[in-house]
Scaffold this active site. Structure first.
Site, PDB file in Angstrom:
ATOM      1  N   ASP A 163      40.355  -7.223  -5.658  1.00  0.00           N
ATOM      2  CA  ASP A 163      40.223  -6.225  -6.722  1.00  0.00           C
ATOM      3  C   ASP A 163      38.895  -5.486  -6.589  1.00  0.00           C
ATOM      4  OD1 ASP A 163      38.626  -8.390  -7.443  1.00  0.00           O
ATOM      5  OD2 ASP A 163      39.354  -8.519  -9.498  1.00  0.00           O
ATOM      6  N   HIS A 164      37.850  -6.201  -6.160  1.00  0.00           N
ATOM      7  CA  HIS A 164      36.522  -5.622  -5.944  1.00  0.00           C
ATOM      8  C   HIS A 164      35.670  -6.695  -5.293  1.00  0.00           C
ATOM      9  CE1 HIS A 164      35.006  -7.993  -9.370  1.00  0.00           C
ATOM     10  NE2 HIS A 164      36.101  -7.617 -10.007  1.00  0.00           N
ATOM     11  N   HIS A 169      35.659 -16.611  -9.766  1.00  0.00           N
ATOM     12  CA  HIS A 169      35.024 -15.903 -10.887  1.00  0.00           C
ATOM     13  C   HIS A 169      34.025 -16.860 -11.509  1.00  0.00           C
ATOM     14  CE1 HIS A 169      34.307 -13.585 -14.459  1.00  0.00           C
ATOM     15  NE2 HIS A 169      35.197 -12.669 -14.119  1.00  0.00           N
ATOM     16  N   GLU A 220      40.552 -12.163  -6.769  1.00  0.00           N
ATOM     17  CA  GLU A 220      39.370 -11.902  -7.594  1.00  0.00           C
ATOM     18  C   GLU A 220      38.099 -11.883  -6.745  1.00  0.00           C
ATOM     19  OE1 GLU A 220      36.789 -11.096 -10.346  1.00  0.00           O
ATOM     20  OE2 GLU A 220      38.829 -11.422 -11.097  1.00  0.00           O
ATOM     21  N   SER A 234      37.897  -5.819 -12.412  1.00  0.00           N
ATOM     22  CA  SER A 234      39.267  -6.196 -12.079  1.00  0.00           C
ATOM     23  C   SER A 234      40.274  -5.157 -12.557  1.00  0.00           C
ATOM     24  CB  SER A 234      39.598  -7.557 -12.695  1.00  0.00           C
ATOM     25  OG  SER A 234      38.777  -8.557 -12.142  1.00  0.00           O
TER      26      SER A 234
END
Length: 666
Positions: A512-513, A458, A301, A340
């Site tokens: 994911d980013h 996150h 994440e 995500s």
């Protein structure tokens, strides 16, 4: 005397619409004040983007559009309600509208600063999507934007109280006087015409829309020109067009799209035997094995290059830095998006990005849509998804279970977790579950494929105390959360190296980013830069310096695992010696699309194509360099094709499970 009579008639005509018109003006004032605050907040970017007075004037124009949308439906009721039998109801509708409409505007503007801090844009489609997950969203907001949550709540509460007082005063004042039905009808057509002209805002063939106000090269400044209510409303309207990139970037015949995409050197020698699945081709594995390798994808994440020292970031991933010398390390890897589900789409389905929502959430892709899991299940793999939170979040479970994942395990499968935060169990708990599952699966006769999706990094950045030495304060910062995520990853890899599955498994570790994507560019390319590592017992170390996209990773890993496959994936198998690296990446940022190469780059926008090159040293897109039109058409083809494949349900192998798959088909 005549002038007095005209003024009296004008006042008589105005009286029936008094509350509506006062609300209209108040709405313009509220939106202008909010924009002024936002301009001051981001003054360096606003002043650098253009003439501030002109930008404010454009903003007022956008506000007139918004107030027109809010008032026109009420105004259209006037002929039915301004007669003497309906006047009381007409007054009640107006005062109710004033409270509700202006409260809505204030709420949207009050919610804007926190959204900008997270996404560097005004509220948009993401704002709507996250309303489906109130618990997770509130935890994120409370953890990372507590001040803005409290301030927004107080602003909204105070505003509602004041609006109710104003509405009651206006209602009492108007109720005590009757007004002329005839006078109301005289003014009504003029007001309707003015509203329609204000909503169109232009005499051009098409009315104004958010793209009309995109007058700078800074996506945030373009968003600040409009207002948040307008941004969200237009996103809702666009949902019915969201699967069609051609509505944004222009039409192109499918044969031309396919010709452009198939002409890429790594696809040029391939055969495409099935017209129903026009990207379907056979990929010969680059590694021959007696038994296919297990494949584990660890999707981290928000782990952007921002946090990797050797990629120009800060030193909070020491374990990843150490591991990079043991496998294939990607130095110029780019995510396709900023969410995500877009990362899942790119990594697991090798699907190129579109202006639409990720296919993880779209209706036509919930079954018979290609994923690495569906391909590997056809090859006899057991396939599984592991997540520390609720697997239904962002529609993941529906998408996975409908497209090849035979098992999905979430927080309910983690027994006695050490730590549970807003987004679920900690990464350490998730990796314990993963190690347990892999150890069990290694005892079976079938190879396994597993997607492990972490969540500790996150917002609100919660993780177990005492696990890391903090990089900074406060403890719940993104830097410390990344450091914990790296700690948990390193601990898992150490454990895996001593396990019964290590020698037979290939690991892909990828983000994911990046975390918050921002910048004063149409597409902030630097914030799409992410780390990637392919790791395995039998894999010789290698540095991959070519520009690579997330869509290239799984074709490469599947090939390294010894699996020859019939696949619709358009990513490149970088382990193959048939063609040089494609040296390109693609990124979607709102309605803007970037096509990145090592010498020329193209950014597609709703207003056309912008050409130039990306300065890797300065980490900025430099516009103005002329490129061949063929480069623009290549970018457009890659931007348009995935939408076509989705709409036509043409992104799959077309093979039922448990059948023999050959180079020519099922």
């Amino acid at each position: 005397m005549r002038l007095f009579q005209q003024q009296k008639l004008l006042y008589a005509a105005y009286k029936p619409y008094q509350t509506l018109l006062i609300g209209y003006v108040l709405g313009l004032v509220i939106l202008s004040l909010s924009r002024g605050f936002l301009f001051i907040w981001h003054w360096d970017r606003v002043s650098a983007a253009g003439n501030v007075i002109e930008l404010l004037a454009l903003g007022l124009r956008a506000d007139v559009i918004q107030m027109g949308y809010l008032t026109l439906p009420i105004l259209l009721m006037a002929p039915l309600l301004t007669h003497k039998f309906g006047q009381n109801l007409w007054l009640k509708i107006q005062v109710s509208w004033l409270v509700l409409a202006l409260s809505f505007l204030i709420f949207m503007e009050a919610a804007t600063p926190a959204f900008i801090l997270q996404y560097d844009l005004r509220p948009n489609r993401l704002f709507i999507e996250y309303l489906n997950h109130p618990q997770e969203v509130f935890s994120t907001l409370w953890g990372g934007f507590k001040f803005w949550v409290i301030a927004s709540t107080l602003i909204l509460a105070l505003s509602v109280v004041l609006l109710i007082k104003v509405a009651r005063h206006l209602h009492a004042r108007q109720k005590s006087k009757t007004f002329s039905f005839r006078a109301a009808l005289i003014l009504w057509p003029l007001l309707v015409v003015l509203e329609i002209v204000g909503i169109r805002s232009t005499l051009a063939h098409r009315p104004a829309n958010p793209a009309f106000f995109a007058v700078t090269s800074d996506a945030l400044v373009n968003d600040l020109i409009i207002n948040s209510a307008y941004s969200v409303e237009y996103a809702v309207y666009n949902l019915r067009h969201e699967a069609d990139a051609a509505a944004i970037y222009g039409e192109m015949p499918i044969d031309e799209m396919l010709a452009q995409v198939r002409a890429q050197p790594y696809l040029a020698s391939k055969q495409f035997p099935n017209p129903n699945y026009p990207t379907l081709h056979f990929n010969q594995a680059s590694v021959m094995t007696q038994k296919p390798k297990n494949i584990v994808v660890i999707l981290e994440e928000s782990l952007g290059a921002t946090f990797v020292e050797s990629l120009g970031g800060i030193p909070v991933t020491p374990n990843l830095e150490q591991l990079k010398s043991e496998g294939w390390w990607f130095t110029h890897l780019y995510a396709t998006g900023t969410r995500s589900v877009r990362g899942i789409e790119a990594v697991i389905s090798s699907f190129m990005p579109t202006p639409a929502r990720s296919t993880v959430k779209l209706s036509l892709s919930q079954q018979n849509f290609y994923t690495a899991a569906s391909l590997l299940a056809e090859q006899g793999y057991f396939t599984e998804f592991l997540y520390g939170g609720e697997t239904h979040f962002d529609n993941m479970q529906s998408f996975f279970s409908g497209n090849g994942f035979q098992s999905t395990l979430g927080i309910e499968s983690i027994k006695n977790p050490e730590f549970v935060g807003s987004w679920g169990a900690s990464d350490g708990d998730l990796f314990q579950l993963a190690h347990q599952r892999f150890s069990e699966l290694a005892e079976t006769d079938s190879p396994f494929f597993s997607l492990v999706f972490t969540s500790s990094n996150h917002e609100p950045f919660e993780f177990p105390n005492g696990t890391i030495e903090p990089y900074n304060q406060p403890l719940q910062s993104v830097e410390n959360a990344v450091k914990y995520a790296d700690y948990a990853l390193g601990k898992f890899i150490q454990q895996a190296k001593q396990s019964n599955y290590w020698e037979d498994t290939i690991f892909l570790i990828v983000a994911d980013h990046d975390t918050r994507v921002y910048g004063d560019e149409l597409v902030p390319i630097d914030k799409f830069h992410i780390p990637g590592l392919i790791l395995g017992h039998s894999l010789a170390p290698r540095i991959v310096d070519s520009i690579t996209s997330q869509i290239d990773l799984m074709p490469t890993v599947i090939s390294l695992a010894g699996v020859s496959s019939l696949t619709p994936a358009l990513g490149q198998d970088l382990s193959s010696a048939e063609a040089p690296p494609a040296n390109r990446a693609m990124m979607q940022f709102g309605s803007n699309y970037a096509w990145l190469t090592d010498n020329t780059s193209v950014i597609l926008t709703p207003n056309g194509a912008i050409t130039g090159y990306y300065d890797f040293a300065e980490k900025r897109f430099v516009r103005g360099q002329q490129v061949e039109q063929s480069a623009v058409e290549k970018a457009r083809a890659h931007a348009l094709l995935p939408s076509w494949l989705y709409r036509n349900r043409a992104y799959d192998t077309g093979c039922p499970s448990a059948v023999e798959i050959t180079q020519s088909g099922c």
